[in-house]
Design a protein around this motif. Structure first.
Motif, PDB file in Angstrom:
ATOM      1  N   ALA B   7      23.067  54.723  46.241  1.00 27.07           N
ATOM      2  CA  ALA B   7      24.050  54.020  45.412  1.00 27.07           C
ATOM      3  C   ALA B   7      25.443  54.277  45.970  1.00 27.07           C
ATOM      4  O   ALA B   7      25.708  55.330  46.559  1.00 27.07           O
ATOM      5  CB  ALA B   7      23.969  54.505  43.965  1.00 27.07           C
ATOM      6  N   ALA B   8      26.325  53.291  45.784  1.00 24.81           N
ATOM      7  CA  ALA B   8      27.686  53.428  46.299  1.00 24.81           C
ATOM      8  C   ALA B   8      28.648  52.694  45.372  1.00 24.81           C
ATOM      9  O   ALA B   8      28.287  51.704  44.732  1.00 24.81           O
ATOM     10  CB  ALA B   8      27.789  52.860  47.708  1.00 24.81           C
ATOM     11  N   ILE B   9      29.890  53.191  45.327  1.00 20.49           N
ATOM     12  CA  ILE B   9      30.953  52.493  44.600  1.00 20.49           C
ATOM     13  C   ILE B   9      31.573  51.489  45.565  1.00 20.49           C
ATOM     14  O   ILE B   9      32.063  51.862  46.632  1.00 20.49           O
ATOM     15  CB  ILE B   9      32.021  53.483  44.094  1.00 20.49           C
ATOM     16  CG1 ILE B   9      31.383  54.562  43.206  1.00 20.49           C
ATOM     17  CG2 ILE B   9      33.115  52.728  43.320  1.00 20.49           C
ATOM     18  CD1 ILE B   9      32.348  55.692  42.816  1.00 20.49           C
ATOM     19  N   VAL B  10      31.532  50.214  45.176  1.00 18.99           N
ATOM     20  CA  VAL B  10      32.082  49.171  46.054  1.00 18.99           C
ATOM     21  C   VAL B  10      33.208  48.380  45.392  1.00 18.99           C
ATOM     22  O   VAL B  10      33.793  47.504  46.027  1.00 18.99           O
ATOM     23  CB  VAL B  10      30.986  48.198  46.534  1.00 18.99           C
ATOM     24  CG1 VAL B  10      29.939  48.944  47.351  1.00 18.99           C
ATOM     25  CG2 VAL B  10      30.352  47.463  45.361  1.00 18.99           C
ATOM     26  N   GLY B  11      33.496  48.689  44.133  1.00 18.78           N
ATOM     27  CA  GLY B  11      34.593  47.994  43.461  1.00 18.78           C
ATOM     28  C   GLY B  11      35.379  48.961  42.602  1.00 18.78           C
ATOM     29  O   GLY B  11      34.794  49.809  41.926  1.00 18.78           O
ATOM     30  N   ILE B  12      36.701  48.856  42.665  1.00 15.26           N
ATOM     31  CA  ILE B  12      37.568  49.646  41.782  1.00 15.26           C
ATOM     32  C   ILE B  12      38.594  48.713  41.155  1.00 15.26           C
ATOM     33  O   ILE B  12      39.064  47.768  41.790  1.00 15.26           O
ATOM     34  CB  ILE B  12      38.280  50.800  42.534  1.00 15.26           C
ATOM     35  CG1 ILE B  12      39.060  50.284  43.750  1.00 15.26           C
ATOM     36  CG2 ILE B  12      37.280  51.866  42.961  1.00 15.26           C
ATOM     37  CD1 ILE B  12      39.879  51.355  44.464  1.00 15.26           C
ATOM     38  N   GLY B  13      38.914  48.999  39.908  1.00 16.57           N
ATOM     39  CA  GLY B  13      39.925  48.188  39.224  1.00 16.57           C
ATOM     40  C   GLY B  13      40.667  49.025  38.208  1.00 16.57           C
ATOM     41  O   GLY B  13      40.140  50.022  37.717  1.00 16.57           O
ATOM     42  N   GLN B  14      41.872  48.623  37.912  1.00 17.80           N
ATOM     43  CA  GLN B  14      42.631  49.320  36.872  1.00 17.80           C
ATOM     44  C   GLN B  14      43.673  48.381  36.295  1.00 17.80           C
ATOM     45  O   GLN B  14      44.029  47.372  36.901  1.00 17.80           O
ATOM     46  CB  GLN B  14      43.277  50.591  37.428  1.00 17.80           C
ATOM     47  CG  GLN B  14      44.316  50.343  38.505  1.00 17.80           C
ATOM     48  CD  GLN B  14      44.699  51.631  39.252  1.00 17.80           C
ATOM     49  OE1 GLN B  14      43.839  52.447  39.606  1.00 17.80           O
ATOM     50  NE2 GLN B  14      45.997  51.805  39.474  1.00 17.80           N
ATOM     51  N   THR B  15      44.145  48.739  35.114  1.00 19.12           N
ATOM     52  CA  THR B  15      45.274  48.039  34.508  1.00 19.12           C
ATOM     53  C   THR B  15      46.552  48.729  34.965  1.00 19.12           C
ATOM     54  O   THR B  15      46.505  49.751  35.645  1.00 19.12           O
ATOM     55  CB  THR B  15      45.215  48.115  32.976  1.00 19.12           C
ATOM     56  OG1 THR B  15      45.384  49.479  32.599  1.00 19.12           O
ATOM     57  CG2 THR B  15      43.899  47.577  32.437  1.00 19.12           C
ATOM     58  N   ALA B  16      47.689  48.199  34.541  1.00 16.06           N
ATOM     59  CA  ALA B  16      48.913  48.982  34.631  1.00 16.06           C
ATOM     60  C   ALA B  16      48.745  50.203  33.732  1.00 16.06           C
ATOM     61  O   ALA B  16      47.952  50.194  32.790  1.00 16.06           O
ATOM     62  CB  ALA B  16      50.105  48.145  34.182  1.00 16.06           C
TER      63      ALA B  16
END
Lengths: 132, 391
Positions: B7-16
């Motif tokens: 398994a791998a992390i392929v997406g990251i997201g954040q708000t302000a």
């Protein structure tokens, strides 16, 4: 202003009833003999469900402490800075309470303290610790 | 567990991140998750797993409803806030390794800036410890009636004991704060970016001695999300995958409640977890290029350094002296985004985003050629860590 108070249940009622009588009641495992606090149905050492209530000496030593300046809850805001700590009872268990009777900055590790009870409500007394 | 890089992390997201975003936690979650899926080049229809904190106000059903997830076949929630953010990713990776899901979304949406309370519920904004009922049961009845009410009060008791046992000083706490702040100065998303000196730290007011204001994380509005996928999807990913190399969780009979903490030697179960982690990954602490350690309060970073074997028991004060935590050349750059102390307090979840950026080479405080990053949860709680690898 009144501090938040405990809501006893069948596991904890004996402790809080004891406080009301100004007695510090804790459990001791009937199988391995380990004293425990907080009150609970089973022994964290041996998982036995058999236990007896004992009355503590009310004597303890300061294990760690903090001097709280705030923010804190409104009930305690008018007494800041106040000292609160974890004491180790002679019976071996740890309890949280305020440490009283000396300058908060004179508190030291191993300082001898004794229990005192604040009668804060008709059904609740809280155990705190005073320099012995 | 060892995923064998399944398994791998392929997406990251954040708000302000802000003291007040002015949007609900529901919108925070949607924005963070959308950003993570966009980053991964995936769509809501691809999502078949959902892992989150049990204190999250958006439950699995709310998220699926809001974002139209139709194919969720694995979901789990995890207790203990900052203690569990590694458990969440462990669960996602385990589900993928066992074939229960291929694309798992995990996130934290958290409106806790002081003015941002949006409901009377314990977890609905503001500061939960201030929303105490007149009568309380459970573990808090043994501390709150005595005035040990806030997390900083608990951590002060633990910090004092570390000072007594090992000679740790306020200078060591201050160095943790200053090192992490030095990383935040280059991060435009960090809430606190002004350079900080040890004198600044010592001049900040006491909150609960021995802890000062600058030993404490910053209550924030904001959210962060990640997308964890299986090996086949990871190989096709838009960005360099951050592989889950190994993870370890641990839980014993003593946690942050002060009446519990001192009665057992917590290191017994934590040391076993650390041995599992390093053994599974077949690497050593010295191989780690950067670490994201849960810094809700500075002393807990010191505990984490000892717990995961970067130094011996009681030696963390000496370890941080001399700039070991400072990127890019310190022995172990820690929290290169500014962590919970200086970037934002998102219950640790922003640490995933930074760990992934380090492995992609896109951090604003990049450690050259970072290949191996440790992410560790709150050392005061049920606990765990994950090793992420770039290859």
């Amino acid at each position: 202003m009144q501090p938040p108070l405990p809501a006893p249940n069948p596991d904890t009622q004996e402790f809080w009833d004891g406080c009301r009588r100004h007695e510090l009641r804790i459990q001791r495992c009937a199988d391995c003999g380990t004293a425990r606090f907080t009150p609970r149905p089973a022994c964290p050492r041996c998982a036995s469900l058999r236990f007896a209530w004992i009355t503590c000496s009310g004597r303890a030593r300061v294990h760690t402490w903090t001097v709280i300046h705030g923010p804190t809850l409104p009930a305690f805001a008018d007494r800041t800075p106040y000292a609160a700590g974890v004491v180790r009872l002679d019976e071996g268990v740890f309890m949280v309470g305020q440490i009283r009777g000396c300058d908060p900055h004179a508190i030291h590790e191993g300082m001898r303290v004794a229990v005192e009870f604040d009668d804060v409500a008709p059904d609740v007394s809280l155990p705190h610790w005073r320099v012995a | 567990m060892g995923s064998g890089k399944r398994a791998a992390i392929v997406g990251i997201g954040q708000t302000a991140f802000a003291k007040q975003l002015g949007i609900t936690e529901a919108e925070v979650a949607c924005r963070a998750i959308r950003a993570a899926l966009d980053d991964a080049g995936l769509a809501p229809r691809d999502v078949d797993g959902l892992c989150l904190y049990d204190i999250e106000s958006n439950g699995v059903a709310e998220i699926a409803t809001m974002l139209g997830f139709r194919g969720v076949r694995f979901f789990s929630t995890h207790s203990h806030g900052g203690g569990s953010y590694c458990a969440i990713v462990t669960s996602a990776a385990a589900a993928i390794a066992a074939g229960h899901a291929r694309t798992v979304v995990a996130f934290r949406a958290r409106n806790r800036g002081r003015r941002s309370g949006f409901g009377s519920g314990m977890m609905e904004g503001g500061r939960p410890w201030e929303k105490v009922a007149p009568r309380i049961d459970g573990m808090y009845q043994w501390q709150v009636p005595f005035g040990v009410a806030a997390p900083v009060h608990e951590m002060a008791l633990i910090a004092r004991r570390h000072m007594l046992d090992y000679g740790t000083t306020e200078d060591h706490f201050g160095e943790v704060a200053c090192a992490i702040r030095s990383h935040a100065t280059s991060n435009p998303h960090a809430l606190m970016r002004e350079p900080m000196t040890l004198a600044d730290h010592h001049a900040s007011r006491f909150v609960a001695e021995p802890l000062r204001l600058l030993d404490c994380c910053i209550e924030t509005d904001g959210g962060a999300a990640i997308v964890v996928v299986d090996a086949a999807r990871a190989r096709d990913a838009r960005h360099r995958p951050a592989w889950v190399l190994a993870s370890a969780q641990c839980l014993g009979p003593a946690h942050h409640h002060p009446h519990d903490w001192f009665g057992f030697d917590r290191r017994r179960w934590i040391r076993a977890a650390a041995e599992r982690l390093w053994g599974t990954a077949a690497v050593r602490p010295d191989d780690v290029d950067a670490a994201m350690l849960y810094d809700h309060f500075t002393p807990m970073v010191l505990l984490a350094l000892e717990d995961w074997g970067f130094c011996g028991e009681g030696e963390s004060g000496g370890f941080v002296d001399g700039g070991a935590l400072r990127a890019p050349h310190g022995r172990l750059p820690v929290n290169t985004h500014g962590g919970q102390l200086s970037e934002a307090f998102i219950h640790g979840f922003n640490n995933w985003n930074e760990a992934v950026r380090q492995l992609r080479g896109t951090s604003t405080c990049q450690v050259p050629d970072a290949e191996l990053v440790l992410v560790a949860a709150a050392s005061s709680d049920p606990y765990g860590a994950v090793l992420l690898s770039a290859s």
